[in-house]
Scaffold this motif. Structure first.
Motif: not given
Length: 127
Positions: A14-19, A50-55, A66-70
């Motif tokens: 979801k986050l990868w698509s929403l950015k 887990k450092n996969y998502v930031g805000f 997202p802090k990591i690329k798909k």
């Protein structure tokens, strides 16, 4: 890179698509059959830890991203599969993939074209 749980991976999709998205936007992206608001909130908190998502904070709200690329996550997971099931051999993986996945002749020809283009690109790099 730590493997994501099924729920975490779905959230990352979801986050990868929403950015970038606020919590309510992520919840809305799941649709009517998605998890509860509180569940998504908990998942986002866990993913931040887990450092996969930031805000970025906007007042009381958080704008998640997202802090990591798909592509990086996919590459990492494919590497694990190759290491765990094919003794780290990309050739064994390619052999298995082409023989056991019921690719049609047309799909194999397309794959051959992709491989040929990659060979040509690599040869140009080495010149």
């Amino acid at each position: 890179m730590v493997e994501l749980t099924k729920a975490e991976f779905e959230l990352m999709q979801k986050l990868w698509s929403l950015k970038k998205a606020y919590l309510n936007e992520v919840v809305d992206a799941y649709g009517d059959d998605g998890p509860a608001y509180t569940t998504v909130s908990t998942l986002l908190s866990r993913m931040c830890a887990k450092n996969y998502v930031g805000f970025i904070k906007h007042g009381r709200d958080k704008h998640y991203y997202p802090k990591i690329k798909k592509s990086d996550y996919s590459k990492s997971q494919l590497k694990k599969v190759i290491n765990n099931f094919f003794n780290g051999s990309k050739i064994q993986f390619a052999n298995y993939f082409t023989q056991k996945t019921d690719l049609s002749a047309e799909e194999l020809k397309s794959l051959q074209e992709i491989i040929q283009k990659e060979i040509e690109r690599k040869e140009k790099e080495n010149d």
